[in-house]
Design a protein around this motif. Sequence first.
Motif, PDB file in Angstrom:
ATOM      1  N   MET A  44       0.830  -1.202   0.000  1.00 35.47           N
ATOM      2  CA  MET A  44       0.000   0.000   0.000  1.00 35.47           C
ATOM      3  C   MET A  44       0.865   1.252   0.000  1.00 35.47           C
ATOM      4  SD  MET A  44      -2.808  -1.108   2.917  1.00 35.47           S
ATOM      5  CE  MET A  44      -3.687   0.446   2.851  1.00 35.47           C
ATOM      6  N   LYS A  45       0.439   2.216  -0.795  1.00 33.89           N
ATOM      7  CA  LYS A  45       1.097   3.515  -0.829  1.00 33.89           C
ATOM      8  C   LYS A  45       0.119   4.542  -0.271  1.00 33.89           C
ATOM      9  CE  LYS A  45       3.708   6.512  -3.971  1.00 33.89           C
ATOM     10  NZ  LYS A  45       4.189   6.690  -5.367  1.00 33.89           N
ATOM     11  N   LEU A  46       0.591   5.336   0.684  1.00 34.45           N
ATOM     12  CA  LEU A  46      -0.290   6.248   1.402  1.00 34.45           C
ATOM     13  C   LEU A  46       0.309   7.645   1.497  1.00 34.45           C
ATOM     14  CD1 LEU A  46      -0.998   3.842   4.387  1.00 34.45           C
ATOM     15  CD2 LEU A  46      -2.608   4.311   2.519  1.00 34.45           C
ATOM     16  N   THR A  47      -0.582   8.624   1.619  1.00 36.78           N
ATOM     17  CA  THR A  47      -0.175   9.985   1.963  1.00 36.78           C
ATOM     18  C   THR A  47      -0.629  10.243   3.389  1.00 36.78           C
ATOM     19  OG1 THR A  47      -0.379  10.766  -0.321  1.00 36.78           O
ATOM     20  CG2 THR A  47      -0.422  12.432   1.433  1.00 36.78           C
ATOM     21  N   LEU A  48       0.316  10.604   4.237  1.00 39.55           N
ATOM     22  CA  LEU A  48       0.019  10.880   5.644  1.00 39.55           C
ATOM     23  C   LEU A  48       0.104  12.376   5.901  1.00 39.55           C
ATOM     24  CD1 LEU A  48       2.142   8.047   7.326  1.00 39.55           C
ATOM     25  CD2 LEU A  48      -0.237   7.935   6.559  1.00 39.55           C
ATOM     26  N   LYS A  49      -0.950  12.921   6.451  1.00 36.07           N
ATOM     27  CA  LYS A  49      -0.970  14.332   6.850  1.00 36.07           C
ATOM     28  C   LYS A  49      -0.948  14.335   8.383  1.00 36.07           C
ATOM     29  CE  LYS A  49      -3.740  16.997   4.340  1.00 36.07           C
ATOM     30  NZ  LYS A  49      -2.841  17.660   3.385  1.00 36.07           N
ATOM     31  N   ILE A  50       0.216  14.639   8.954  1.00 38.68           N
ATOM     32  CA  ILE A  50       0.445  14.456  10.393  1.00 38.68           C
ATOM     33  C   ILE A  50       0.678  15.789  11.078  1.00 38.68           C
ATOM     34  CG2 ILE A  50       1.889  13.330  12.139  1.00 38.68           C
ATOM     35  CD1 ILE A  50       2.543  11.174  10.130  1.00 38.68           C
ATOM     36  N   TRP A  51       0.040  15.957  12.235  1.00 39.07           N
ATOM     37  CA  TRP A  51       0.245  17.161  13.042  1.00 39.07           C
ATOM     38  C   TRP A  51       1.624  17.106  13.690  1.00 39.07           C
ATOM     39  CZ3 TRP A  51      -2.144  21.705  13.489  1.00 39.07           C
ATOM     40  CH2 TRP A  51      -1.809  22.527  14.574  1.00 39.07           C
ATOM     41  N   ARG A  52       2.441  18.131  13.421  1.00 34.84           N
ATOM     42  CA  ARG A  52       3.768  18.230  14.031  1.00 34.84           C
ATOM     43  C   ARG A  52       3.802  19.489  14.893  1.00 34.84           C
ATOM     44  NH1 ARG A  52       7.711  14.853  12.003  1.00 34.84           N
ATOM     45  NH2 ARG A  52       8.436  15.160  14.145  1.00 34.84           N
ATOM     46  N   GLN A  53       4.243  19.329  16.113  1.00 39.17           N
ATOM     47  CA  GLN A  53       4.322  20.446  17.060  1.00 39.17           C
ATOM     48  C   GLN A  53       5.535  20.213  17.955  1.00 39.17           C
ATOM     49  OE1 GLN A  53       0.581  21.554  18.847  1.00 39.17           O
ATOM     50  NE2 GLN A  53       1.545  22.524  20.619  1.00 39.17           N
ATOM     51  N   LYS A  54       6.480  21.128  17.933  1.00 37.49           N
ATOM     52  CA  LYS A  54       7.763  20.932  18.595  1.00 37.49           C
ATOM     53  C   LYS A  54       7.622  20.789  20.093  1.00 37.49           C
ATOM     54  CE  LYS A  54      12.471  22.757  18.669  1.00 37.49           C
ATOM     55  NZ  LYS A  54      13.378  23.831  18.191  1.00 37.49           N
ATOM     56  N   ASN A  55       6.761  21.582  20.718  1.00 35.99           N
ATOM     57  CA  ASN A  55       6.545  21.504  22.167  1.00 35.99           C
ATOM     58  C   ASN A  55       5.183  22.116  22.499  1.00 35.99           C
ATOM     59  OD1 ASN A  55       6.971  24.423  22.406  1.00 35.99           O
ATOM     60  ND2 ASN A  55       9.155  23.962  22.167  1.00 35.99           N
ATOM     61  N   ALA A  56       4.896  22.206  23.801  1.00 43.01           N
ATOM     62  CA  ALA A  56       3.577  22.656  24.234  1.00 43.01           C
ATOM     63  C   ALA A  56       3.273  24.103  23.858  1.00 43.01           C
ATOM     64  CB  ALA A  56       3.433  22.470  25.737  1.00 43.01           C
ATOM     65  N   THR A  57       4.302  24.918  23.725  1.00 41.65           N
ATOM     66  CA  THR A  57       4.089  26.344  23.444  1.00 41.65           C
ATOM     67  C   THR A  57       4.281  26.705  21.972  1.00 41.65           C
ATOM     68  OG1 THR A  57       6.405  26.830  24.012  1.00 41.65           O
ATOM     69  CG2 THR A  57       4.776  26.996  25.783  1.00 41.65           C
ATOM     70  N   ALA A  58       4.858  25.796  21.199  1.00 41.77           N
ATOM     71  CA  ALA A  58       5.119  26.072  19.783  1.00 41.77           C
ATOM     72  C   ALA A  58       3.831  26.007  18.970  1.00 41.77           C
ATOM     73  CB  ALA A  58       6.133  25.078  19.234  1.00 41.77           C
ATOM     74  N   LYS A  59       3.838  26.667  17.831  1.00 42.83           N
ATOM     75  CA  LYS A  59       2.704  26.614  16.917  1.00 42.83           C
ATOM     76  C   LYS A  59       2.871  25.397  16.016  1.00 42.83           C
ATOM     77  CE  LYS A  59       0.143  29.371  13.533  1.00 42.83           C
ATOM     78  NZ  LYS A  59       0.083  30.666  12.798  1.00 42.83           N
ATOM     79  N   GLY A  60       1.874  24.534  16.015  1.00 43.09           N
ATOM     80  CA  GLY A  60       1.965  23.323  15.216  1.00 43.09           C
ATOM     81  C   GLY A  60       1.412  23.491  13.821  1.00 43.09           C
ATOM     82  N   LYS A  61       1.639  22.477  12.985  1.00 45.64           N
ATOM     83  CA  LYS A  61       1.106  22.497  11.623  1.00 45.64           C
ATOM     84  C   LYS A  61       1.023  21.067  11.085  1.00 45.64           C
ATOM     85  CE  LYS A  61       5.567  23.031   9.295  1.00 45.64           C
ATOM     86  NZ  LYS A  61       6.358  23.819   8.315  1.00 45.64           N
TER      87      LYS A  61
END
Length: 247
Positions: A1-18
Motif C-alpha cells: 500500500m502507498k499512502l499519503t500521511l498528513k500528520i500534526w507536528r508540534q515541537k513543544n507545548a508552546t510552539a505553533k503546530g502544523k
Amino acid sequence: MKLTLKIWRQKNATAKGKIQNYQIDGIEPDMSFLEMLDVLNEQLINKEEEPVVFDHDCREGICGSCSLQINGEPHGPDRGITTCQLHMRKFKDGDTITIEPFRAAAFPVIKDLVVDRSSFDRIQQAGGYISVNTSGNTQDANSIPVDKDDADASFYAATCIGCGACVAACKNASAMLFTSAKVSQFALLPQGEIEADRRVLAMVEQMDKEGFGNCTNTGACEIECPKGISLENIARMNREYLKASVK
C-alpha cells in the motif's frame, strides 16, 4: 500500500503546530496503525529527520495511551478498538490519512501527537477509591450479597481505560462518560457506599475545574468508546449527584 500521511507536528507545548505531509510505501494490510507509524519513523531516522512522537505502551488495547485522531475519528474508522488495534486493511491503497492529537483544552499537546491527559488522573484521585480495609481484614466474597445485574454493570463501567476518546468525540469536549464510569463502578457495589456522596461531588467538581465541557446528550462518546461504555452511566452519575446535593 502507498499512502499519503498528513500528520500534526508540534515541537513543544508552546510552539505553533502544523500539518506536515509524508509519502509512505510498502505498507502491508495486516500491519497495525502503530506499526505503520514505526515504518514511517524508521524512514525519517534514516534520512536524519526527527521522527513523529506518538504515545503507546501495551499495544494490546489495554492502556489507552495510543489515542490518536485519525481522519477526524478517535482511534480511527473501526469500532470497539484502540488505535493500536486498528489495522491498515481498513484503508485502501492511495488513501490520504490525516493524523492528529486529541483536541480538548483539558488535553494540552505536549509534542506532535502526544497530549497531557493527567486531568483524568486528577478526577480519579478526587474520589475514585474506597476506604474499606481490604488488607488482612477481608470478608468472604459471598458474605455481602450483590445483585447480578448491579455487579455486571459495575464491571462494565470498570472496563473504562481512560483513553479520552469520549472527550475527543464530544463537540463540547465533555468528560462525563469517563467520570460517570468511574463513579458507577463504585456506586453499584456495597464497598462504594461509605463515601458515595463525597465521591460524586468531588469528582464532578474536579471535572469542571479541569475545563471539560458539559454533556448535551449527543451520544458520540458512547459510539467512539473502544470499550463501549454506556450512556446509562451518565444518567446514573446525575442521579447520584442530585441525591448527594440535597442531603
